[in-house]
Design a protein around this motif. Structure first.
Motif, PDB file in Angstrom:
ATOM      1  N   ALA A 181       0.805  -1.213   0.062  1.00 45.36           N
ATOM      2  CA  ALA A 181      -0.156  -0.103  -0.058  1.00 45.36           C
ATOM      3  C   ALA A 181       0.808   1.396  -0.119  1.00 45.36           C
ATOM      4  O   ALA A 181       0.223   2.221  -0.205  1.00 45.36           O
ATOM      5  N   GLY A 182       2.198   1.010   0.223  1.00 43.29           N
ATOM      6  CA  GLY A 182       3.019   2.129   0.326  1.00 43.29           C
ATOM      7  C   GLY A 182       3.470   2.700  -1.018  1.00 43.29           C
ATOM      8  O   GLY A 182       3.009   2.200  -2.027  1.00 43.29           O
ATOM      9  N   ALA A 183       4.278   3.845  -1.030  1.00 45.87           N
ATOM     10  CA  ALA A 183       4.373   4.461  -2.326  1.00 45.87           C
ATOM     11  C   ALA A 183       5.909   3.681  -3.076  1.00 45.87           C
ATOM     12  O   ALA A 183       6.094   3.983  -4.106  1.00 45.87           O
ATOM     13  N   GLY A 184       6.573   2.996  -2.174  1.00 47.56           N
ATOM     14  CA  GLY A 184       7.555   2.339  -2.746  1.00 47.56           C
ATOM     15  C   GLY A 184       8.353   1.376  -1.836  1.00 47.56           C
ATOM     16  O   GLY A 184       7.920   1.269  -0.528  1.00 47.56           O
ATOM     17  N   THR A 185       9.421   0.873  -2.052  1.00 54.02           N
ATOM     18  CA  THR A 185      10.043  -0.040  -1.326  1.00 54.02           C
ATOM     19  C   THR A 185      11.608   0.109  -1.682  1.00 54.02           C
ATOM     20  O   THR A 185      11.933   0.018  -2.818  1.00 54.02           O
ATOM     21  N   VAL A 186      12.419   0.100  -0.621  1.00 52.94           N
ATOM     22  CA  VAL A 186      13.849  -0.248  -0.728  1.00 52.94           C
ATOM     23  C   VAL A 186      14.374  -1.620  -0.500  1.00 52.94           C
ATOM     24  O   VAL A 186      14.060  -1.996   0.446  1.00 52.94           O
ATOM     25  N   LEU A 187      15.134  -2.172  -1.387  1.00 54.36           N
ATOM     26  CA  LEU A 187      15.618  -3.563  -1.460  1.00 54.36           C
ATOM     27  C   LEU A 187      17.094  -3.252  -0.906  1.00 54.36           C
ATOM     28  O   LEU A 187      17.954  -2.656  -1.675  1.00 54.36           O
ATOM     29  N   PHE A 188      17.686  -3.751   0.280  1.00 53.64           N
ATOM     30  CA  PHE A 188      18.996  -3.637   0.719  1.00 53.64           C
ATOM     31  C   PHE A 188      19.838  -4.869   0.647  1.00 53.64           C
ATOM     32  O   PHE A 188      19.546  -5.949   0.864  1.00 53.64           O
ATOM     33  N   PHE A 189      21.017  -4.724  -0.061  1.00 50.65           N
ATOM     34  CA  PHE A 189      21.857  -5.846  -0.515  1.00 50.65           C
ATOM     35  C   PHE A 189      23.055  -5.623   0.370  1.00 50.65           C
ATOM     36  O   PHE A 189      23.583  -4.421   0.212  1.00 50.65           O
ATOM     37  N   VAL A 190      23.819  -6.847   0.380  1.00 48.65           N
ATOM     38  CA  VAL A 190      25.164  -6.895   0.605  1.00 48.65           C
ATOM     39  C   VAL A 190      26.136  -7.289  -0.643  1.00 48.65           C
ATOM     40  O   VAL A 190      25.707  -8.460  -1.202  1.00 48.65           O
ATOM     41  N   ASP A 191      27.049  -6.455  -1.201  1.00 54.21           N
ATOM     42  CA  ASP A 191      27.762  -7.002  -2.456  1.00 54.21           C
ATOM     43  C   ASP A 191      29.021  -7.987  -1.862  1.00 54.21           C
ATOM     44  O   ASP A 191      29.973  -7.360  -1.189  1.00 54.21           O
ATOM     45  N   SER A 192      28.776  -9.221  -2.010  1.00 52.97           N
ATOM     46  CA  SER A 192      29.782 -10.237  -1.597  1.00 52.97           C
ATOM     47  C   SER A 192      31.151 -10.046  -2.350  1.00 52.97           C
ATOM     48  O   SER A 192      32.259 -10.453  -1.810  1.00 52.97           O
ATOM     49  N   ASP A 193      31.201  -9.490  -3.462  1.00 56.36           N
ATOM     50  CA  ASP A 193      32.307  -9.280  -4.261  1.00 56.36           C
ATOM     51  C   ASP A 193      33.214  -8.206  -3.722  1.00 56.36           C
ATOM     52  O   ASP A 193      34.488  -8.472  -3.384  1.00 56.36           O
ATOM     53  N   VAL A 194      32.720  -7.238  -2.800  1.00 59.40           N
ATOM     54  CA  VAL A 194      33.574  -6.500  -1.995  1.00 59.40           C
ATOM     55  C   VAL A 194      34.121  -7.165  -0.914  1.00 59.40           C
ATOM     56  O   VAL A 194      35.199  -7.095  -0.365  1.00 59.40           O
ATOM     57  N   VAL A 195      33.295  -8.032  -0.286  1.00 58.71           N
ATOM     58  CA  VAL A 195      33.729  -8.406   1.010  1.00 58.71           C
ATOM     59  C   VAL A 195      34.582  -9.311   0.703  1.00 58.71           C
ATOM     60  O   VAL A 195      36.028  -9.597   1.360  1.00 58.71           O
ATOM     61  N   ARG A 252      19.231  -8.522   1.815  1.00 62.21           N
ATOM     62  CA  ARG A 252      19.117  -8.718   3.334  1.00 62.21           C
ATOM     63  C   ARG A 252      17.975  -8.085   3.736  1.00 62.21           C
ATOM     64  O   ARG A 252      17.750  -8.438   5.171  1.00 62.21           O
ATOM     65  N   ALA A 253      17.391  -7.012   3.393  1.00 63.76           N
ATOM     66  CA  ALA A 253      16.017  -6.588   4.121  1.00 63.76           C
ATOM     67  C   ALA A 253      15.247  -5.814   3.055  1.00 63.76           C
ATOM     68  O   ALA A 253      15.849  -5.388   1.982  1.00 63.76           O
ATOM     69  N   GLN A 254      14.031  -5.382   3.268  1.00 61.09           N
ATOM     70  CA  GLN A 254      13.207  -4.647   2.607  1.00 61.09           C
ATOM     71  C   GLN A 254      12.537  -3.524   3.284  1.00 61.09           C
ATOM     72  O   GLN A 254      12.040  -3.981   4.394  1.00 61.09           O
ATOM     73  N   MET A 255      12.438  -2.289   2.702  1.00 65.54           N
ATOM     74  CA  MET A 255      11.668  -1.325   3.392  1.00 65.54           C
ATOM     75  C   MET A 255      10.758  -0.603   2.751  1.00 65.54           C
ATOM     76  O   MET A 255      10.990   0.312   2.053  1.00 65.54           O
ATOM     77  N   PRO A 256       9.397  -0.885   3.083  1.00 58.53           N
ATOM     78  CA  PRO A 256       8.232  -0.233   2.414  1.00 58.53           C
ATOM     79  C   PRO A 256       8.038   1.087   2.853  1.00 58.53           C
ATOM     80  O   PRO A 256       8.420   1.130   4.338  1.00 58.53           O
TER      81      PRO A 256
END
Length: 199
Positions: free
Chosen positions: A91-105, A171-175
């Motif tokens: 129902a929100g306006a959007g969602t942020v999907l958060f990732f970790v880039d394992s190549d950097v790690v 790793r997480a989702q932020m509506p």
């Protein structure tokens, strides 16, 4: 305590009653999220946090994919409640999907073998700080949000639909969206159970 930072942190609350109205343009909202992720700290300045910002139909698509994956594992008699919860996020306006880039790690592990076992931990910590930074920035802008964790259930569907690099791990989702309800009272555990101060 009179602190601007603490005042901002207090504004950051879980908002589950979201709407589609934002107090700023889509471009400005995306820019705010980008700046918050950019300024979040990371060990060795690794900058391993990645974000995918979804608005409108793209955000709806994420939650539809999530519902489809949940349908495979949630008992039919319990699915209505699960589906209603997904609707509240969609129902929100959007969602942020958060990732970790394992190549950097992995690159840092190879470069600094003495600390190799710590880089995955530090990558997760910096991702959490990026999430907090975004959440606080949204709250300061008058935008409601909550943090959800439907990973790893939806990881492959997300990777396939949006062409996410193989090295990015969800790793997480932020509506996020407009506030459609007031916040309840927040409780805190006693300081004695949480802190020790010496000196």
């Amino acid at each position: 305590m009179n602190s601007q930072a603490i005042s901002l942190y207090k504004k950051r609350r879980s908002q589950y009653a979201l709407g589609k109205t934002l107090p700023m343009s889509q471009n400005d909202t995306a820019s705010l999220i980008k700046h918050a992720v950019r300024e979040a700290p990371s060990a060795f300045n690794a900058q391993s946090a990645r974000a995918v910002i979804l608005f409108g139909a793209e955000s709806q698509k994420f939650w539809d994919l999530t519902r489809d994956e949940l349908r495979k594992i949630v008992p039919a008699e319990a699915f209505e409640g699960t589906s209603n919860k997904i609707d509240s996020f969609a129902a929100g306006a959007g969602t942020v999907l958060f990732f970790v880039d394992s190549d950097v790690v992995k690159g840092l592990q190879a470069q600094y073998p003495l600390y190799a076992e710590n880089f995955p931990i530090w990558g997760e910590q910096s991702n959490g700080m990026a999430q907090f930074a975004v959440w606080t920035a949204l709250a300061d802008a008058g935008i409601g949000a909550s943090l959800q964790h439907y990973n790893p259930l939806v990881n492959e569907a997300v990777r396939e639909h949006w062409g996410i690099p193989a090295s990015w791990t969800l790793r997480a989702q932020m509506p996020f969206g407009s506030h459609e309800a007031a916040f309840g009272e927040k409780s805190y555990i006693e300081d004695e159970a949480r802190f020790k101060v010496f000196g």
